[in-house]
Design a protein around this motif. Sequence first.
Motif, mmCIF file in Angstrom:
data_model
loop_
_atom_site.group_PDB
_atom_site.id
_atom_site.type_symbol
_atom_site.label_atom_id
_atom_site.label_comp_id
_atom_site.label_asym_id
_atom_site.label_seq_id
_atom_site.Cartn_x
_atom_site.Cartn_y
_atom_site.Cartn_z
ATOM 1 N N ILE A 249 -9.846 12.028 44.182
ATOM 2 C CA ILE A 249 -9.924 11.939 42.722
ATOM 3 C C ILE A 249 -8.586 12.325 42.095
ATOM 4 N N ALA A 250 -7.915 13.295 42.712
ATOM 5 C CA ALA A 250 -6.658 13.791 42.136
ATOM 6 C C ALA A 250 -5.481 12.844 42.364
ATOM 7 N N PHE A 251 -5.612 11.953 43.348
ATOM 8 C CA PHE A 251 -4.483 11.115 43.767
ATOM 9 C C PHE A 251 -3.756 10.414 42.615
ATOM 10 N N PRO A 252 -4.476 9.665 41.759
ATOM 11 C CA PRO A 252 -3.739 8.984 40.678
ATOM 12 C C PRO A 252 -3.025 9.949 39.737
ATOM 13 N N LEU A 253 -3.566 11.132 39.553
ATOM 14 C CA LEU A 253 -2.917 12.111 38.669
ATOM 15 C C LEU A 253 -1.675 12.681 39.331
ATOM 16 N N ARG A 254 -1.771 12.951 40.636
ATOM 17 C CA ARG A 254 -0.612 13.493 41.348
ATOM 18 C C ARG A 254 0.540 12.514 41.343
ATOM 19 N N LEU A 255 0.215 11.224 41.478
ATOM 20 C CA LEU A 255 1.282 10.220 41.441
ATOM 21 C C LEU A 255 1.993 10.244 40.095
ATOM 22 N N ARG A 256 1.265 10.659 39.059
ATOM 23 C CA ARG A 256 1.851 10.692 37.721
ATOM 24 C C ARG A 256 2.439 12.047 37.375
ATOM 25 N N LYS A 257 2.499 12.922 38.394
ATOM 26 C CA LYS A 257 3.125 14.228 38.229
ATOM 27 C C LYS A 257 2.474 15.064 37.123
ATOM 28 N N VAL A 258 1.169 14.929 37.012
ATOM 29 C CA VAL A 258 0.434 15.757 36.057
ATOM 30 C C VAL A 258 0.455 17.194 36.583
ATOM 31 N N PRO A 259 0.627 18.202 35.711
ATOM 32 C CA PRO A 259 0.651 19.592 36.179
ATOM 33 C C PRO A 259 -0.620 19.951 36.956
ATOM 34 N N ARG A 260 -0.419 20.797 37.952
ATOM 35 C CA ARG A 260 -1.479 21.151 38.876
ATOM 36 C C ARG A 260 -2.748 21.673 38.183
ATOM 37 N N SER A 261 -2.559 22.534 37.193
ATOM 38 C CA SER A 261 -3.725 23.145 36.549
ATOM 39 C C SER A 261 -4.515 22.092 35.770
ATOM 40 N N GLU A 262 -3.799 21.151 35.188
ATOM 41 C CA GLU A 262 -4.494 20.108 34.435
ATOM 42 C C GLU A 262 -5.258 19.178 35.384
ATOM 43 N N ILE A 263 -4.624 18.875 36.534
ATOM 44 C CA ILE A 263 -5.308 18.060 37.532
ATOM 45 C C ILE A 263 -6.618 18.730 37.915
ATOM 46 N N ASP A 264 -6.516 20.014 38.194
ATOM 47 C CA ASP A 264 -7.691 20.754 38.647
ATOM 48 C C ASP A 264 -8.808 20.694 37.607
ATOM 49 N N ARG A 265 -8.421 20.889 36.358
ATOM 50 C CA ARG A 265 -9.420 20.886 35.292
ATOM 51 C C ARG A 265 -10.083 19.502 35.191
ATOM 52 N N LYS A 266 -9.255 18.462 35.207
ATOM 53 C CA LYS A 266 -9.788 17.104 35.040
ATOM 54 C C LYS A 266 -10.673 16.691 36.202
ATOM 55 N N VAL A 267 -10.215 17.013 37.418
ATOM 56 C CA VAL A 267 -10.991 16.625 38.597
ATOM 57 C C VAL A 267 -12.365 17.281 38.546
ATOM 58 N N ARG A 268 -12.383 18.577 38.212
ATOM 59 C CA ARG A 268 -13.670 19.278 38.199
ATOM 60 C C ARG A 268 -14.576 18.767 37.080
ATOM 61 N N GLU A 269 -13.951 18.421 35.975
ATOM 62 C CA GLU A 269 -14.714 17.923 34.841
ATOM 63 C C GLU A 269 -15.429 16.611 35.184
#
Lengths: 323, 365
Positions: free
Chosen positions: B97-117
């Motif tokens: 789930i996090a993969f597309p966000l990581r490719l876009r260099k989204v900050p780690r904490s935001e990735i975590d929040r979005k993935v869990r949401e």
Amino acid sequence: MERWVNLSGAGKSAAPASARTAALVEFTLPKLLIVPALALIGLFVVFPLVWSVVMSFTNYSMLGVTARKWGFIGLKNYIWVLTDPDFQAAIANSFIFTIVSALIGQALLGLALAVVMRMKGPEGWVGAATKVLKVIAGALVFVAWIIPEVVAGYCWAAAMSRGGLFTAMFGINYNFYVRHPLQAMIIANIWRGTAFSMILFMAALESIPNYIYEAAEVDGATPWQRFRYVTFPLISNALLVDFILITVWTFGLFTLIFTLIGPQMDYMWTLYVYVLATGRMGPPWTGPGPLSTAAAAADIMFVIVLALITGYLYALRRLRRWA
Amino acid sequence: MSTVRLENVTKIFPPNVVAVNNANFKVEKGEFFVLLGPSGCGKTTTLRMIAGLERPTYGKIYINEQDVTDLPPRLRDVAMVFQTWALYPHMKVYDNIAFPLRLRKVPRSEIDRKVREVAKLLRIDDLLDRYPKQLSGGQQQRVALARALVRSPRVWLMDEPLSNLDALLRVQMRAELKRLQKELKITTIYVTHDQVEAMSMADRIAVMNKGRILQIAPPKEIYEKPRTKFVGGFVGTPPMNFIPVTFVVENDKYLLKGEGFSIELPKELGEYLREKVGDRAELDLGVRPEHIRISTSEEPNAIPATVYIVEPLGTETIVNVKVGETLVKIKVIGEALFEPSTRVWLVFDINKIHLFDTKTEEAVI
Ligand SMILES: Nc1ncnc2c1ncn2[C@@H]1O[C@H](COP(=O)(O)OP(=O)(O)O)[C@@H](O)[C@H]1O
Ligand SMILES: [Mg+2]
């Protein structure tokens, strides 16, 4: 038990017996069938390994007094080998040779070729031409691998001699393999061994379904990111197998080296060649054919290869993880 | 918020499979647009062309009126739920789930929040630590959905994203998905072969068959005014009944004559029909199961029929009857007790009947 009874469909009294037979065939027989193979492995792998370790602490030799009356002499062989300048040179040569020709040359080039081979070409005649080129290139690389090592070694020696291919192509008017034996060996070994890595990686790439790349593309991955985060982790097991095999092979290479740079061998020893050479001429405490000293050198080489393989395992496990 | 427009888009797979035949439509900003059609009609191919995974043989595709026909997928800024899920087998659910966000260099904490949401929304938050192969089909499908929903692209493309969920979960996810789409107003193109899903979620539906788009309209209009026999028959459960009839004008009366019956049409409708198809025409009478009433006695304009079998479904009952050789399904609210072979009469709601040209299958009223 119940299952077997039902499956057999036989009468009540016959059922337990047939169930026992079935269990015997299913579970016990396979174990029994392994025994001969295990015995052979024990005889030809485990025993020599153990014997070489034991031998390395003695003054055992092939001929002379110490061939019959040998005794333990402690670490003397190891100290002699480790302090021998020839041995130190051989270690350096082996490392350079393995890293440059096997890991960088064969594996990296093989991987690049495999990736290119799997790429979809453009449509139309350009694509058709590319396909033909791919087949030809693949065949050539493969031929290099199935040619006997002796033939390959002599061919390269001819190509690298004065007046040979290297003179014609690069204007090198001396015997390249004499003046640059290490470089010559590296070129020949890359040429010869790339096919194996390429085929291994092609098979590994083939097993990755295309839709995973499509998902990565839509998710926004660049070609490099697709390789780094999709292809690489999914072929890392093949990569590990490849690294282990080519390291072992390159460390143990003899025929190609002997046929290519034969006369220069004394100052171009690799570890394996050193081991073989030490078996003929060794320290004073052992007779002619000092197998015990050679065994000590072989055991050091064994430990080095083992350490390398452990290093690969560790490095790949780290690389496979995210970020 | 983006628009998507297809202009004369045709896809031919070699040698000559016409998967999509001259598709033209425009999806408006924030619209929930559904491609509906039977398996093999070209829905996935259409979606893949919009994503950039297939190149149209002819025609152009525009996102926000920018020609993207030759743009690779990653530069189109769309997210897609694949029909085959296409999860990364070597990544845990979380990393998938996090993969597309990581490719876009989204900050780690935001990735975590979005993935869990998003995982919570799709009820896979307890599976984040597993690998895809440790999940059931329905769970994997929700991971695929989460991977698309976790970011806010210009367009969401979803290829049958709920097809593998069990019935109850599917109904719940349908609602969640629609609410999320309305909340974030992300333009969505949603592919399904399930007409209930299409009806309940879409702002507009495009009905496809054999590579062609037959009709594009809001669900209500698709249901009430199908433009072809196929659309009429594809939408609605049970599907529309078709009875072959002949339209004739006799003694100033406008009649639909079928096997053993004759229905008189109101004058206005009859005149309209006569203008369109002439004095005599072979037609298919289409009538939905919910627009038929069963009578136990003869009535004017009623069609005699024989009860075939009764299917009770709880709140409603489907009565199958035979009109001549044609099987007709009738939806009755509540219980309906009919013995097989009973003689009954069917009364159609004449304002809600459809007539299709037998040859062209196009609606004539
Ligand atoms: N890569 C392909 N090569 C050849 N034919 C294809 C390919 N992909 C799809 N098709 C054909 O195109 C038609 C439409 O397929 P598809 O878009 O997957 O339909 P749907 O998603 O509506 O079930 C089908 O007849 C299918 O067999
Ligand atoms: Mg499909």
